[in-house]
Design an enzyme around this catalytic site. Structure first.
Site, PDB file in Angstrom:
ATOM      1  CG  HIS A 169      54.444   9.096 -27.250  1.00  0.00           C
ATOM      2  ND1 HIS A 169      55.558   8.288 -27.185  1.00  0.00           N
ATOM      3  CD2 HIS A 169      54.345   9.695 -26.031  1.00  0.00           C
ATOM      4  CE1 HIS A 169      56.098   8.388 -25.988  1.00  0.00           C
ATOM      5  NE2 HIS A 169      55.385   9.231 -25.271  1.00  0.00           N
TER       6      HIS A 169
ATOM      7  CG  ASP B 154      57.045   6.794 -29.865  1.00  0.00           C
ATOM      8  OD1 ASP B 154      56.536   7.827 -30.345  1.00  0.00           O
ATOM      9  OD2 ASP B 154      56.931   6.475 -28.668  1.00  0.00           O
TER      10      ASP B 154
ATOM     11  N   GLY C 262      56.048  12.330 -18.775  1.00  0.00           N
ATOM     12  CA  GLY C 262      56.742  13.589 -19.041  1.00  0.00           C
ATOM     13  C   GLY C 262      58.206  13.379 -19.365  1.00  0.00           C
ATOM     14  CG  ASN C 263      61.284  11.206 -17.225  1.00  0.00           C
ATOM     15  OD1 ASN C 263      60.721  11.014 -16.153  1.00  0.00           O
ATOM     16  ND2 ASN C 263      62.434  11.843 -17.329  1.00  0.00           N
ATOM     17  CB  SER C 264      57.712  10.526 -23.430  1.00  0.00           C
ATOM     18  OG  SER C 264      57.054   9.455 -22.814  1.00  0.00           O
TER      19      SER C 264
ATOM     20  N   GLY D 208      59.023  -8.144 -48.521  1.00  0.00           N
ATOM     21  CA  GLY D 208      57.803  -8.668 -49.111  1.00  0.00           C
ATOM     22  C   GLY D 208      57.475 -10.088 -48.705  1.00  0.00           C
ATOM     23  CB  VAL D 209      58.479 -12.613 -46.667  1.00  0.00           C
ATOM     24  CG1 VAL D 209      59.163 -12.962 -47.964  1.00  0.00           C
ATOM     25  CG2 VAL D 209      59.458 -11.957 -45.687  1.00  0.00           C
TER      26      VAL D 209
ATOM     27  CB  ILE E 232      58.683 -13.886 -41.115  1.00  0.00           C
ATOM     28  CG1 ILE E 232      58.624 -12.563 -40.328  1.00  0.00           C
ATOM     29  CG2 ILE E 232      59.384 -13.711 -42.444  1.00  0.00           C
ATOM     30  CD1 ILE E 232      59.986 -12.008 -39.970  1.00  0.00           C
TER      31      ILE E 232
END
Length: 506
Positions: free
Chosen positions: A136, A166, A238-240, A296-297, A299
């Protein structure tokens, strides 16, 4: 005489006058206990006197990530005023507004900038250095720059990014030998361990904060593979993308999100564990994208009531609500109502653990899957497929049942159901081709309502038996009641897809 006097004095020091034998014995036991506890006290780790040495070592490898995005928008100039035809002011104002982009006629381009954090990893290839950050931070960016601790600005290229985790990897080219940091084992970190976060909060540059690991395995609904480390180390905007270090200077997390009503730190920050991030980062560097396993399920969580209905001793595993046609699970024989208890040798103690295990499984690997079916464990072999983000799964439907019938109340469940007639489908804005019963009303005081069943949902199965008419549903419910069952298992299809719901019989 002198010798006996000294001995007498020493005995007084060990056992003062007036202390009886039982008290003396108790004091001796306490003294022994203190000696036994000394090794434990020696092993306990106290708060470090300072983080200065660690910060000096790590700060050069942490960078600021600056992004620029070109945004088109209308000019903030007002529209040109209107004049009577032939007015001498008309041409003057028209020339003025055309030159200055007014009147809303010419879209104006402006550059929007944002700042985040990142860190240089100990991986170098052909003079290129790699920087890890959050997706992001760089998503939608037209230009990305990496700013080193000495304010050197390097143009960066996005090697690859992954929205689901992310994470993103950048590449910078320089002849300089850049400092780097390595990953540690995030699974070895415990709640209460000290951690250090370094980043670029509010664009202030290399900022060091410290705290402890507050919790592990947090699911904050950020994505399908949430497994965050929670910390009280101050993390702000800003720490991201910045690193979370253990006391050995190893990266054990990537700071990603905060919980904050105000936008500032309130002591609840979240980091992606390094063990989960490394797999993604290595694939981004090698292939520019992430390849994930696909089962392919669909749940859902196994609740206590569902576990009781299926005969499980405790609520665990992942309940298969539906199986995608021609998917890996369907080909392996996995069915709806199966409870997946073990996948590739890993115990599935809770539903949300399964997507992470499957995603990290190599594509085209044959794995063993243990499921609970009809009161016993069955082992199947599944060839894992590749998850395709662009692939849409379309459920096929049979021909709509013909004929019309009155709505029927299933009083034991607190539901009213009907055949999918044209009038009912129109009333609930449902597509043609429905071959299940339509729930037309739900008693607000029933458990079905508490479990989220609503009018407009479809009732597909009752106690693992397909129901196509209200009479079918009534028959299965009556049979369950006659057999002394306290609840029945319903397969409901709503806006969120298929899910099983255990409802107690009223």
């Amino acid at each position: 005489m002198m010798k006996s006097h000294m001995m007498k004095h020493r005995s007084h020091a060990l056992a003062p006058a007036g202390v009886n034998r039982s008290l003396t014995l108790m004091l001796a036991v306490l003294a022994t206990a203190m000696l036994l506890l000394q090794p434990l006290a020696a092993n306990a780790k106290g708060a470090p006197e300072s983080f200065a040495d660690l910060a000096d070592k790590l700060l050069p490898a942490v960078v600021n990530v600056s992004t620029t995005q070109v945004i088109e928008g209308k000019s903030s100039m007002p529209d040109m005023p209107q004049f009577p035809p032939g007015s001498p002011f008309e041409d003057f104002f028209k020339d003025f507004f055309d030159k200055n982009g007014g009147g809303g006629q010419h879209p104006q381009k402006r550059k929007a900038t944002s700042l985040g954090s990142g860190f240089i990893i100990d991986y170098r290839k052909n003079g290129d250095a790699y920087v890890v950050t959050n997706n992001h931070v760089v998503e939608g960016a037209d230009e990305v720059s990496v700013i080193l601790q000495d304010d050197t600005r390097l143009k960066a290229e996005i090697v690859g990014r992954d929205a689901k985790s992310d994470l993103a990897v950048l590449k910078v080219h320089t002849d300089r030998k850049l400092p780097s940091v390595g990953f540690g084992d995030s699974t070895a970190s415990r709640v209460g361990d000290w951690v250090v976060a370094i980043g670029n909060p509010f664009g202030l540059g290399g900022t060091v904060t410290a705290g402890i690991i507050s919790a592990r395995g947090r699911d904050i609904n950020a994505g399908p593979y949430d497994d965050f480390i929670q910390t009280d180390a101050s993390i702000n905007r800003g720490n991201s993308g910045g690193p979370m270090f253990n006391m050995q200077g190893e990266v054990i997390g990537i700071n990603t999100a905060i919980f904050s009503p105000s936008g500032g730190s309130v002591g609840i920050g979240f980091a992606i564990p390094s063990n989960a991030a490394q797999v993604v980062i290595e694939q981004l560097i090698q292939y520019g994208q992430v390849s994930r396993g696909w089962l392919g399920v669909h749940i859902q969580v196994v609740t206590d009531s569902i576990a009781e209905t299926l005969g499980l001793k405790k609520a665990e595993g992942a309940l298969v609500a539906s199986v995608i046609e021609d998917g890996p699970a369907a080909k392996a024989g996995i069915k709806a109502r199966d409870v997946i208890l073990e996948f590739d040798g890993k115990h599935v103690n809770e539903m949300r653990k399964l997507p992470r295990i499957v995603a990290s499984t190599p594509v085209e690997k044959a794995v063993s899957v243990k499921v609970w079916r009809d009161g016993k464990i069955k082992t199947l072999s599944v060839m894992i497929g590749r998850l395709d983000d662009d692939k849409e799964v379309v459920a096929s439907a049979d021909e709509q049942p013909k004929g019309k019938t009155a709505e029927h109340a299933l009083n034991e469940l607190g539901l009213t159901v009907s055949l999918p007639t044209a009038e009912v489908l129109q009333r609930f804005d449902l597509a043609d081709g429905v071959d299940s019963l339509v729930i037309t009303d739900v008693d607000a005081d029933s458990q079905a309502y508490e479990e989220g069943i609503r009018a407009g949902d479809l009732l597909t199965e009752v106690n693992q038996e397909k129901v196509k008419t209200p009479a079918d549903a009534e028959r299965v419910v009556k049979a369950a009641k006659k057999d002394g069952k306290r609840s029945v298992l319903l397969l409901i299809e709503g806006q969120a897809g298929f899910r099983f719901v255990a409802v107690k019989l009223q």
